[in-house]
Enzyme design. Structure first.
Site, PDB file in Angstrom:
ATOM      1  N   GLY A   1     -12.647  -7.838  -2.105  1.00  0.00           N
ATOM      2  CA  GLY A   1     -11.276  -8.328  -1.334  1.00  0.00           C
ATOM      3  C   GLY A   1     -11.091  -9.963  -1.951  1.00  0.00           C
TER       4      GLY A   1
ATOM      5  N   GLY B   1     -14.990  -2.592   0.047  1.00  0.00           N
ATOM      6  CA  GLY B   1     -15.948  -1.899   0.656  1.00  0.00           C
ATOM      7  C   GLY B   1     -16.333  -0.858  -0.392  1.00  0.00           C
TER       8      GLY B   1
ATOM      9  N   LYS C   1     -23.377 -14.995  -0.343  1.00  0.00           N
ATOM     10  CA  LYS C   1     -24.674 -14.680  -0.017  1.00  0.00           C
ATOM     11  C   LYS C   1     -25.327 -13.537  -1.017  1.00  0.00           C
ATOM     12  CE  LYS C   1     -24.834 -15.218   4.936  1.00  0.00           C
ATOM     13  NZ  LYS C   1     -24.813 -13.984   5.796  1.00  0.00           N
TER      14      LYS C   1
ATOM     15  N   ARG D   1       1.071  -1.317   0.075  1.00  0.00           N
ATOM     16  CA  ARG D   1       0.041   0.173  -0.012  1.00  0.00           C
ATOM     17  C   ARG D   1       0.908   1.081  -0.113  1.00  0.00           C
ATOM     18  NH1 ARG D   1      -5.489  -1.300   3.616  1.00  0.00           N
ATOM     19  NH2 ARG D   1      -6.164  -2.706   2.175  1.00  0.00           N
TER      20      ARG D   1
END
Ligand code: AMP
Length: 400
Positions: free
Chosen positions: A356, A380, A200, A39
């Site tokens: 991810g 996210g 899901k 990062r």
């Protein structure tokens, strides 16, 4: 949102300015050292650009979840050492991100040097998007550059409130995210396919609904596929089923039909009696799953179908594994998707991975992130972007 909608670092007059850069240095630490500097390396382009303009750079970041309290295990101090190594200039570390410690470090730094301020989230005001706190941060610069894509879906002081006090622009990392995610959603080269997997339906229903307005082909795999197959009257044995999502699955199928989107579900499956690796598994002959078995990966016919259909596309977005890739016995399907994306990238197809777990598939399949056109760094944030939600940290960078 498109790249043209936001103010870019290249649009600013930066010569010899004091610049604040919001970075995502939420890196893994081990024995007091940075365990993986990926990062930090990712911010090199933005930081070196600013150093080239003679700027004094003040870096702000969070690390972990200290929940508004000073917690030494979440200190950015080891990160400062690594930043100095990677950027090749003096890095001053401030033991606090505001107040006398920060003032001192910023005053000491010359043009062409860097200051790294301590973890923003040691102060509860950061996540509360507190204006006073943002103003205290803002006094360390004349210009604000946002380059932490992973946090732009949050309205925090360092993503939102700070932009009220300083002219603000997007760094190169943010620009790449908006270029690829925005480009795919708003102006894709067609045919455009999305491959959506994962456990899901409930986690992905908004993504599915937004993508149905954009794509030509929608491929559904993973645990979530079984609620769809059940809704279509198939036998799914003991596979994952979300009873309360059956109607929504039916609505997705109906919307795809109405919009002329080609919806692809698994044709066959790798199944076992338990959720476990290296136990006897069967390959079904068709979409139905026998009593007592659960679907844990897509089967060989499905792999062929998905590969064939994806090979016809010019843009592909992928989010979520199509099987329980963590277990060797059920990793083949997800690896096949990763491999076909890498192959198609070489042929000029635009391939984008957001989320991810798909990145973990790449890693496990030993395929580098560079093998696809764009591997989004913000789990996210990229999901919310694809859901069509407003991202406060990007809204703050919109041209006025
Ligand atoms: P997500 O975070 O929503 O992308 O979901 C990823 C998870 O979905 C991974 O941990 C996979 O193991 C899981 N998954 C994929 N396929 C299946 C399946 N057929 N049954 C159960 N879990 C699955």
């Amino acid at each position: 949102m498109n790249l043209n909608d936001i103010v870019k670092i290249q649009d600013m007059d930066l010569n010899n300015k004091n610049v604040i850069v919001r970075v995502d240095y939420n890196v893994p630490l081990k024995d007091g050292k940075v365990d993986n500097p990926k990062r930090i390396i990712a911010t090199e382009k933005t930081i070196k650009y600013l150093l080239g303009k003679g700027c004094r750079i003040v870096l702000i970041s969070h690390l972990g979840r200290p929940k508004g309290k000073v917690s030494p295990e979440f200190s950015l101090s080891p990160v400062a050492v690594e930043v100095e190594k990677i950027m090749g200039v003096k890095v001053h570390f401030a033991k606090d991100c505001i107040g006398p410690e920060a003032d001192k470090a910023v005053d000491l730094a010359k043009k062409g040097e860097i200051v790294l301020l301590e973890n923003l989230r040691f102060h509860p005001e950061e996540e509360a998007n507190d204006k006073n706190f943002a103003q205290k941060l803002a006094k360390y610069g004349e210009i604000f550059i946002q380059d932490a894509f992973g946090t732009v879906h949050r309205a925090h002081a360092s993503t939102s409130a700070i932009t009220q006090f300083l002219p603000s622009a997007a760094g190169f990392l943010i620009q790449k995210e908006v270029e690829f995610l925005g480009g795919a959603l708003n102006d894709p080269k067609r045919p455009f396919a999305a491959v959506i997997g994962g456990a899901k339906v409930s986690d992905k229903i908004m993504v599915l609904n937004n993508l149905l307005d954009k794509v030509n082909v929608l491929v559904i795999g993973g645990g979530m596929a079984y609620t769809f197959l059940y809704a279509l009257g198939r036998h799914i044995g003991t596979s994952l089923l979300e009873d309360d999502k059956i109607e929504e699955a039916k609505a997705v199928v109906a919307k795809a039909l109405a919009k002329g989107v080609k919806l692809l579900l698994p044709l066959d499956h790798i199944c076992a009696k338990e959720f476990a690796d290296n136990i006897p598994a069967i390959t079904t002959d068709g979409q139905d799953i026998p009593e007592g078995y659960m679907g844990l990966d897509i089967g060989p016919e499905t792999i062929k179908l998905f590969e064939r259909e994806l090979s016809k596309c010019k843009t592909i977005f992928w989010n979520g594994p199509v099987g329980v890739f963590e277990m060797t016995s059920y990793s083949k399907g997800s690896f096949a998707i990763a491999e076909v994306l890498a192959k198609l990238t070489k042929e000029g197809v635009i391939t984008i991975i957001g989320g991810g777990d798909s990145l973990n598939v790449l890693k496990k399949a030993k395929i580098s992130n560079g093998s696809v056109s764009h591997a989004s760094t913000g789990g996210g944030a990229s999901m919310e972007f694809v859901e069509g939600k407003e991202l406060p940290g990007l809204t703050a960078l919109l041209k006025k």
